[in-house]
Structure formats: structure tokens, C-alpha cells
Write a protein that holds these residues in place. Structure first.
Motif, PDB file in Angstrom:
ATOM      1  N   GLU A  42       0.548  -1.121   0.061  1.00 37.64           N
ATOM      2  CA  GLU A  42       0.322  -0.303  -0.038  1.00 37.64           C
ATOM      3  C   GLU A  42       0.865   0.967  -0.407  1.00 37.64           C
ATOM      4  O   GLU A  42       2.391   1.147   0.712  1.00 37.64           O
ATOM      5  CB  GLU A  42      -0.642   0.285   1.409  1.00 37.64           C
ATOM      6  CG  GLU A  42      -2.398  -0.877   1.054  1.00 37.64           C
ATOM      7  CD  GLU A  42      -2.971  -0.847   2.520  1.00 37.64           C
ATOM      8  OE1 GLU A  42      -3.792  -1.313   2.402  1.00 37.64           O
ATOM      9  OE2 GLU A  42      -2.007  -0.740   3.679  1.00 37.64           O
ATOM     10  N   ALA A  89      -1.483  -4.263   3.146  1.00 42.55           N
ATOM     11  CA  ALA A  89      -0.686  -4.282   3.943  1.00 42.55           C
ATOM     12  C   ALA A  89       0.939  -5.777   3.631  1.00 42.55           C
ATOM     13  O   ALA A  89       1.910  -5.210   4.302  1.00 42.55           O
ATOM     14  CB  ALA A  89      -1.149  -4.392   5.445  1.00 42.55           C
ATOM     15  N   SER A  90       0.672  -6.163   3.377  1.00 45.82           N
ATOM     16  CA  SER A  90       1.386  -7.359   2.888  1.00 45.82           C
ATOM     17  C   SER A  90       0.602  -8.642   1.949  1.00 45.82           C
ATOM     18  O   SER A  90      -0.336  -8.550   1.750  1.00 45.82           O
ATOM     19  CB  SER A  90       1.425  -8.197   4.254  1.00 45.82           C
ATOM     20  OG  SER A  90       0.614  -9.376   4.755  1.00 45.82           O
TER      21      SER A  90
END
Length: 321
Positions: A42, A89-90
Motif C-alpha cells: 500500500e 499491507a502484506s
């Protein structure tokens, strides 16, 4: 009603080819579609005066497009394939969120870099995804799909469900049966009995799980007689669990009552070498125990079995319902 899709997570590495081979095979078997996705980090919501964040976002989009273009060239033919990048985020968070948003029935990922051919190696994405995914996670071994031509009539020839014989085994078998029914495959129950008295290292086994296993050559502290007694009891417990599951097998679950097999060896790898494995077969295992230990998937018995298995594996979610 449109059937739910399958999610295939691809990276820019060589593991993408194995994930695509297994994912398209499963999608064809299920008669549904698949979404091939590449997860990028992100970026910030608000642009900076220096436009560094905008340049970084453009860089990520370009990298994602390259990964998806490469996936298009590697993906076997399958109906309804869609390709899309997603920011998260991952990688594991992005895959799990996409699976929830699309009501996907499974997620497929490839092996970690450096995995030996035919096996799954530990990686942080797989470990974290298994802990958070809302659906089964397919793990493709390294090199999967190379030289293998799936039968056109039964792309997945069999689903083998590995159970321990514990109280959770019946629920694991039911969840595996739903998966086998979706894939149109027959099912087999398997329990591994690993007597590691001649092995070294802290590999999990029936004896190790009972707290009796040694960490070096020779017998454990309790001796061979006690180890043999535990092994016999473990095998009897597994046989009883298999019989109970088969006796209570629902006639309307879409899969015939499973065959039963108990494989014994000196460790997990030796036990896994006992059964006959069909080309295209899947090994289904239950979730790791709930709690913080799940964060260390590949240090658990389930993780050790998956890593030693010579075929693609499927890890069920914590809540298989």
C-alpha cells in the motif's frame, strides 16, 4: 448463480508457475473461475510535495503489471481466468482480504524461494496466510506442473485427508469431504504413525507429540518398550477413529465413504513414502492448533508433514464451516 472463484496468488519469482499450474487445475476440477492476483504494498493516501509517493506508486503498478503479464504467459488454459493487482499491507493480508471479498472457496500459492523440487518450503507468506485465510490454502510444491498432464476426466484423481485420530479428526474429515466433493474426487483417510527412535533432530512425531521422543539416536528416556507401547496405542486410536468416521459417513455429502490407510515409518518423511500417490492427488491437513503457535506454522507437526509431503498440500482454515 455464479460459483465462487479460486484465488491464485503470484509473485514475481519462479514459484508463480507452480501456483498457476495447481490453481488452474483445481479451478477446472471445480468447474469455476479463478482470479490471478499480485499483491503490492500500500502507498500513502496523500501525495507529498516532492511527489516521491506518486513515483513509488507508479513503480509498484509497473512491477505488478510485469508480474501479471508474466503470469498470463505461464498460465495453463483455463476458462474464466481474471488477472488483477491489489494493494495491501502484506501479501497474506491482501490474499485473505480478496478471498473474503470474492467469497473464494480457496487460495493457491506457490513455494517459497529455494524450495527443493517436489516439496513446499517454509515462507512467511504461507505461514501467515494459513493463520488468517478464511478458506482452504493450496500449497504448490516447487516445480509443480512441469511435465505433468492432468487427465481430462478427473483433474484431481483423489483427495487424501491426513488425520491424527484425535477428537478434531471427524471435523477435519468432513471439511475435506466438502473439498473433495467440489473437486469431484474420491477421498481417502490417512494417519501417519512416525516412530522416530532411529532418527535425529526434533522432528514432530507421534512419540514426540506425546512428549516421549528423543532428540538424538537411540531410544528416548523411557526406552523402546514404552515407545512401542505408545506406538501401538496411537495406531489403535487411529484405527478406531477411521472406523467411526466411515461408519458415520453421510450418504448425501457428495463423496463415497473414504478408503482408510495407516502408514508407519521411522519419521514423517518415511511414513509419507508408504502410501501410493497418484499424479495430481492432494494431501489435505487440518489447521494448526489455535493460538500463538499458529504463527509458527512450519514449526508445528502439521507444518512438518506438509514440508515432507511429496505432493501438493491443502491446509484447512481454523473454522472449516
Amino acid at each position: 448463480m455464479t460459483p465462487p472463484p479460486l484465488i491464485i496468488g503470484v509473485s514475481a519469482g519462479d514459484g508463480a508457475r507452480a501456483a498457476l499450474a495447481l490453481g488452474t487445475l483445481a479451478a477446472r476440477a471445480a468447474g469455476g473461475t479463478a482470479i490471478v492476483t499480485h499483491i503490492v504494498p500500500e502507498t500513502w493516501d496523500h501525495p507529498s510535495p516532492a511527489r516521491v509517493d506518486a513515483e513509488y506508486a507508479a513503480f509498484l503498478r509497473e512491477k505488478a503489471q510485469i508480474a501479471l503479464d508474466r503470469a498470463r504467459t505461464m498460465a495453463p488454459a483455463a476458462p474464466g481466468l481474471r488477472f488483477a493487482a491489489r494493494a495491501a499491507a502484506s501479501p497474506q493480508a491482501g490474499l485473505a482480504a480478496l478471498a473474503r471479498a470474492e467469497h473464494a472457496w480457496a487460495i493457491v500459492i506457490g513455494p517459497a524461494a529455494g524450495a527443493p523440487d517436489g516439496h513446499v518450503a517454509e515462507g512467511p507468506v504461507a505461514s501467515a496466510l494459513i493463520d488468517s485465510a478464511p478458506c482452504p490454502v493450496f500449497l504448490a510444491p516447487a516445480g509443480y506442473g512441469a511435465g505433468y498432464t492432468a487427465p481430462t476426466t478427473a483433474p484431481i484423481p483423489r483427495v487424501t485427508c491426513c488425520i491424527s485420530g484425535s477428537a478434531r479428526s471427524a471435523a477435519t474429515a468432513r471439511a475435506a469431504a466438502r473439498l473433495a466433493a467440489r473437486l469431484g474426487a474420491p477421498m481417502r483417510l490417512l494417519t501417519l504413525v512416525a516412530d522416530n527412535r532411529q532418527t535425529t533432530g526434533p522432528i514432530g512425531s507421534s512419540l514426540g507429540s506425546s512428549g516421549l521422543g528423543g532428540s538424538g539416536p537411540g531410544p528416548s528416556l523411557v526406552g523402546y518398550d514404552a515407545e512401542n507401547m505408545v506406538t501401538r496405542q496411537f495406531r489403535a486410536q487411529a484405527e478406531a477413529a477411521h472406523a467411526a468416521i466411515r461408519a458415520a459417513w453421510p450418504a448425501d455429502c457428495g463423496v463415497a465413504a473414504p478408503d482408510s490407510l495407516i502408514a508407519e515409518g521411522t519419521d514423517w518423511a518415511a511414513s509419507l513414502a508408504r502410501p501410493d500417490w497418484l499424479a495430481g492427488e492432494l494431501l489435505v491437513v487440518g489447521p494448526c492448533r489455535s493460538g500463538p503457535v499458529t504463527r509458527f506454522f512450519f514449526g508445528s507437526d502439521v507444518g512438518t508433514i506438509v514440508r515432507a509431503a511429496p505432493l501438493p498440500c491443502v491446509v484447512l482454515p481454523h473454522d472449516p464451516a
